[in-house]
Design an enzyme around this catalytic site. Structure first.
Site, PDB file in Angstrom:
ATOM      1  N   ARG A 140       5.831   0.066 -15.703  1.00  0.00           N
ATOM      2  CA  ARG A 140       4.609  -0.329 -15.001  1.00  0.00           C
ATOM      3  C   ARG A 140       4.690  -1.750 -14.469  1.00  0.00           C
ATOM      4  NH1 ARG A 140       0.573   3.503 -16.922  1.00  0.00           N
ATOM      5  NH2 ARG A 140      -1.055   2.258 -15.987  1.00  0.00           N
ATOM      6  N   GLU A 155      14.170   0.417  -0.963  1.00  0.00           N
ATOM      7  CA  GLU A 155      13.684   0.002  -2.283  1.00  0.00           C
ATOM      8  C   GLU A 155      14.786  -0.267  -3.297  1.00  0.00           C
ATOM      9  OE1 GLU A 155      11.968   4.366  -3.739  1.00  0.00           O
ATOM     10  OE2 GLU A 155      10.912   2.570  -4.332  1.00  0.00           O
ATOM     11  N   GLU A 204      12.126   9.586   3.726  1.00  0.00           N
ATOM     12  CA  GLU A 204      12.449   9.400   2.307  1.00  0.00           C
ATOM     13  C   GLU A 204      13.791   8.667   2.151  1.00  0.00           C
ATOM     14  OE1 GLU A 204      10.818   9.508  -0.260  1.00  0.00           O
ATOM     15  OE2 GLU A 204      12.227   9.804  -1.910  1.00  0.00           O
ATOM     16  N   CYS A 221       1.156  -2.971 -14.552  1.00  0.00           N
ATOM     17  CA  CYS A 221       0.996  -3.672 -15.816  1.00  0.00           C
ATOM     18  C   CYS A 221       0.768  -2.624 -16.905  1.00  0.00           C
ATOM     19  CB  CYS A 221      -0.162  -4.664 -15.861  1.00  0.00           C
ATOM     20  SG  CYS A 221      -0.016  -5.960 -14.637  1.00  0.00           S
ATOM     21  N   TRP A 250       3.063  -6.765 -13.798  1.00  0.00           N
ATOM     22  CA  TRP A 250       3.446  -6.687 -12.395  1.00  0.00           C
ATOM     23  C   TRP A 250       2.459  -7.616 -11.680  1.00  0.00           C
ATOM     24  CZ3 TRP A 250       1.240  -5.271  -7.691  1.00  0.00           C
ATOM     25  CH2 TRP A 250       2.152  -5.108  -6.637  1.00  0.00           C
ATOM     26  N   HIS A 255      11.151   5.998  22.811  1.00  0.00           N
ATOM     27  CA  HIS A 255       9.922   5.284  23.165  1.00  0.00           C
ATOM     28  C   HIS A 255       9.879   3.898  22.528  1.00  0.00           C
ATOM     29  CE1 HIS A 255       8.412   8.866  25.113  1.00  0.00           C
ATOM     30  NE2 HIS A 255       8.799   9.557  24.049  1.00  0.00           N
ATOM     31  N   ASN A 288      -4.871  -4.930 -17.147  1.00  0.00           N
ATOM     32  CA  ASN A 288      -4.167  -4.191 -16.095  1.00  0.00           C
ATOM     33  C   ASN A 288      -5.177  -3.953 -14.977  1.00  0.00           C
ATOM     34  OD1 ASN A 288      -3.641  -0.633 -15.853  1.00  0.00           O
ATOM     35  ND2 ASN A 288      -2.842  -2.190 -14.509  1.00  0.00           N
ATOM     36  N   GLY A 289      -4.790  -4.292 -13.724  1.00  0.00           N
ATOM     37  CA  GLY A 289      -5.709  -4.035 -12.618  1.00  0.00           C
ATOM     38  C   GLY A 289      -6.075  -5.319 -11.898  1.00  0.00           C
ATOM     39  N   LYS A 292      14.304   5.074   0.225  1.00  0.00           N
ATOM     40  CA  LYS A 292      15.249   4.861  -0.882  1.00  0.00           C
ATOM     41  C   LYS A 292      16.143   3.663  -0.598  1.00  0.00           C
ATOM     42  CE  LYS A 292      13.572   6.799  -3.120  1.00  0.00           C
ATOM     43  NZ  LYS A 292      12.527   7.732  -3.323  1.00  0.00           N
ATOM     44  N   LYS A 340       6.859   1.375 -11.366  1.00  0.00           N
ATOM     45  CA  LYS A 340       6.874   2.836 -11.268  1.00  0.00           C
ATOM     46  C   LYS A 340       5.470   3.405 -11.099  1.00  0.00           C
ATOM     47  CE  LYS A 340       9.030   6.769 -11.594  1.00  0.00           C
ATOM     48  NZ  LYS A 340       9.863   7.114 -10.438  1.00  0.00           N
TER      49      LYS A 340
HETATM   50  O1  M6R Z   1       3.187   8.170  -8.849  1.00  0.00           O
HETATM   51  P1  M6R Z   1       3.061   8.429  -7.375  1.00  0.00           P
HETATM   52  O2  M6R Z   1       3.804   9.625  -6.932  1.00  0.00           O
HETATM   53  O3  M6R Z   1       1.639   8.482  -6.941  1.00  0.00           O
HETATM   54  O4  M6R Z   1       3.710   7.169  -6.709  1.00  0.00           O
HETATM   55  C1  M6R Z   1       3.628   6.974  -5.333  1.00  0.00           C
HETATM   56  C2  M6R Z   1       4.563   5.886  -4.884  1.00  0.00           C
HETATM   57  O5  M6R Z   1       4.233   4.673  -5.509  1.00  0.00           O
HETATM   58  C3  M6R Z   1       6.025   6.209  -5.193  1.00  0.00           C
HETATM   59  O6  M6R Z   1       6.404   7.413  -4.631  1.00  0.00           O
HETATM   60  C4  M6R Z   1       6.943   5.092  -4.669  1.00  0.00           C
HETATM   61  O7  M6R Z   1       6.912   5.080  -3.278  1.00  0.00           O
HETATM   62  C5  M6R Z   1       8.345   5.291  -5.203  1.00  0.00           C
HETATM   63  N1  M6R Z   1       8.861   4.055  -5.684  1.00  0.00           N
HETATM   64  C6  M6R Z   1       9.283   5.834  -4.190  1.00  0.00           C
HETATM   65  O8  M6R Z   1      10.574   5.944  -4.641  1.00  0.00           O
END
Ligand code: M6R
Length: 612
Positions: A27, A491, A484, A2, A80, A507, A106-107, A488, A607
């Site tokens: 946000r 998400e 990673e 947010c 959010w 396993h 926010n929060g 990607k 983000k």
């Molecule tokens: O701002 P940060 O690096 O602390 O964020 C951590 C994660 O929220 C962030 O890396 C998230 O997993 C991304 N969307 C990955 O692409």
């Protein structure tokens, strides 16, 4: 999560608030809203489901749009959703049942359920499902006895959780009041105007100064004055923020999305981050005496930053002989990690605002640890929590999926590991020099990796883009890259995918494989490449189709096992995550694009994750 903004001053502020919300939209983009105090001291509230574009449309159609355009005090929010589904009723600003206050928050208010029950018993009528609405009712009730600032301070004492909120009231139309606890809130000063915002980036460029609030401080803003009180009601001394420290805004250029632009920008981001190499930006300010004497380092992070931390562990162990533990911040902070005075804890967070990473660092500091931070955002919350800060210089990352911030985090961790290896005497001179050269070559290596990957990745996306499931495999330094790559794909392309240590596959997860299941193997040079080759053969024997990421000149047997091969340029094996991740970023983007999705703003995500 947010974004909140507030304005009080001489100018009509609706456009200023919308501009700020646009810059904070990363946000959260479930819904947005503003509350503006019109000249006749009525509060006009406009809310819309969706992003700021939807809010703008709603404002343009609003019957009182003329009054909205002239208001000189207002607050805004981009949401959010945490408590309560995505709907206009749950969009902020929220108000009490008598319309005495408007709030944006926010929060999370953790004790909202008990507060709501108490307020309902006292006769309050709630209009939303949110946790935040209790704050509006509490402040409004306190206004019976106090002015707005004191009403906020009193209400604060009854709230549990982590939050930042801003309140406006038609009863004090020339005033804004804001406060925070563990979520960021900054004050901006202009000529005859004052702002509040979740981050500096949400405030206009032409500020004359900025301050950061500390926990439980209450700021009262008028056009030409700011007063900040601590939780005891005494005047507080706030910290000034450096305005020059803002990071450059991103541009789309000719790319179809910010995510693609940011993948293409990785060589430049690496070059900027490693500009001061071999030592690297921020390395000079580190507590070298403690670093050299340390027996262990704990890295805490979330998401992609956690994956960078996994690469960092390998680099620091190998080059600097340091024992390193890496953990997910939201897990580590609730364990009993036996941190002792003098231990080193490094938080990695590109945004510098991730609630769990910040919470973990606070826990570490309370146990006497030496707290370090690695972030991409100067002046962000984490920089205020740590005793020393390492800064990547990736520029603003707009795409919700981390791309260029990941490679710059890895590069900076490598520069740190190399420098520490030199200082601790674990890296011979010749090896340190060779690694310094390898670091300098990384921008070119990343560029070549992208060029080499474009065509095979386009073919792979075409071939497997409709697959219901992907498995990613890697070992050693390839494992964080596999993790990673799977993140990607999940998400931005919404494809269920799992990433596994290739040696662990038999396993359990091997049961998932059937004829034609796409398996992505990160098979770049590593000390265990021979072992990985056997794992790839096992996968093929079960009918899976293999996309292998291998090092040019060292693809060997992997090439025979692969249905599609992507070659990346050679570098030191421990630096291979930088070229190896590029094809996986492109794969996720290509599939997202082919499915007609918006890779920059994936559903349900934000983000900056400022809730725990
Ligand atoms: O701002 P940060 O690096 O602390 O964020 C951590 C994660 O929220 C962030 O890396 C998230 O997993 C991304 N969307 C990955 O692409």
């Amino acid at each position: 999560m947010c974004g909140i903004v507030g304005y009080v001053g001489q100018r009509p502020c609706s456009e200023l608030l919308l501009g700020g919300l646009e810059r904070l939209e990363h946000r959260g983009y479930d819904s947005a809203g503003v509350a503006l105090l019109a000249a006749d001291s009525t509060a006009l509230r406009v809310r819309a489901v969706g992003g700021i574009a939807q809010l703008r449309e709603t404002l343009q159609r609003h019957p009182q749009r003329a009054a909205l355009r002239t208001a000189r005090t207002g607050i805004g929010h981009t949401r959010w959703a945490t408590h309560g589904r995505v709907s206009e009723d749950n969009a902020h600003p929220l108000t009490d049942d008598r319309g005495r206050v408007q709030i944006v928050l926010n929060g999370i208010v953790e004790n909202h359920a008990e507060l709501r029950a108490r307020l309902i018993a006292e006769g309050a009528a709630f209009a939303s499902e949110t946790d935040a609405e209790v704050v509006a009712h509490l402040v409004a009730r306190a206004l019976d006895h106090d002015g707005l600032a004191e009403a906020v301070r009193r209400s604060l004492a009854t709230l549990r959780g982590h939050f930042a909120f801003v309140v406006a009231s038609p009863e004090q139309p020339d005033t804004l009041v804001g406060t925070r606890r563990a979520c960021p809130l900054v004050i901006g000063h202009g000529e005859g105007e004052r702002y509040l915002g979740s981050a500096l980036v949400g405030l206009p460029d032409a500020l004359t100064g900025a301050q950061a609030l500390d926990d439980d401080e209450v700021a009262t803003l008028e056009a030409d004055a700011v007063r900040v009180l601590d939780r005891g009601g005494r005047p507080a001394r706030t910290r000034r923020l450096a305005l020059g420290a803002r990071i450059e805004q991103a541009t789309l250029g000719t790319h179809e999305s910010f995510t693609l632009a940011e993948i293409a920008e990785q060589p430049r981001a690496l070059r900027r981050t490693l500009r001061a190499a071999p030592s690297g930006p921020g390395l000079d300010e580190l507590p070298w005496v403690q670093l050299c004497a340390a027996r262990r380092l704990t890295i805490v992070a979330c998401g992609t930053s956690y994956h960078a931390g996994l690469v960092g562990r390998l680099l620091l162990e190998r080059w600097a002989g340091l024992r390193v533990e890496v953990d997910i911040a939201s897990e580590w902070r609730y364990r009993d990690p036996a941190i002792a005075p003098g231990d080193l804890v490094l938080g990695i967070t590109q945004s510098g605002e991730t609630a769990d990473t910040i919470g973990a660092l606070r826990t570490a500091r309370a146990s006497g640890a030496n707290v370090l931070a690695l972030t991409n955002v100067p002046g962000s919350q984490v920089t205020r929590e740590a005793s020393a800060v390492l800064l990547t210089d990736a520029g603003a990352e707009v795409g919700v999926a981390a791309t260029k911030t990941f490679v710059t985090q890895v590069a900076l961790l490598a520069a740190l590991a190399r420098q520490l290896g030199i200082a601790r005497g674990t890296l011979p001179d010749a090896e340190a020099e060779r690694l310094g050269d390898e670091l300098q070559r990384l921008p070119a290596v990343a560029e070549a990796a992208r060029a080499a990957a474009e065509q095979p990745i386009a073919r792979a996306a075409e071939r497997w883009g409709r697959a219901p499931f992907f498995l990613f495999l890697g070992r050693h330094v390839g494992l964080p890259v596999a993790l990673e790559g799977a993140l990607k794909l999940k998400e931005i392309a919404y494809i269920p995918s799992d990433a596994y240590a290739a040696g662990e596959m038999k396993h359990g997860p091997i049961a998932l494989l059937g004829e034609g299941t796409p398996v992505v193997c990160v098979a770049t040079q590593s000390p265990v490449l021979d072992k990985l080759r056997s794992n790839v053969a096992e996968v093929r024997a079960r009918g899976a189709h293999v996309l292998a990421i291998a090092t040019e000149g060292a693809a060997g047997v992997i090439a025979d096992e692969a249905d599609e091969l992507v070659l990346v340029p050679p570098t030191d094996p421990l630096l291979s995550p930088i070229p190896a991740v590029v094809p996986l970023q492109l794969l996720a983007h290509a599939i997202s694009s082919a499915r007609g999705l918006d890779p920059d703003r994936p559903r349900n995500l934000a983000k900056t994750v400022t809730v725990e």
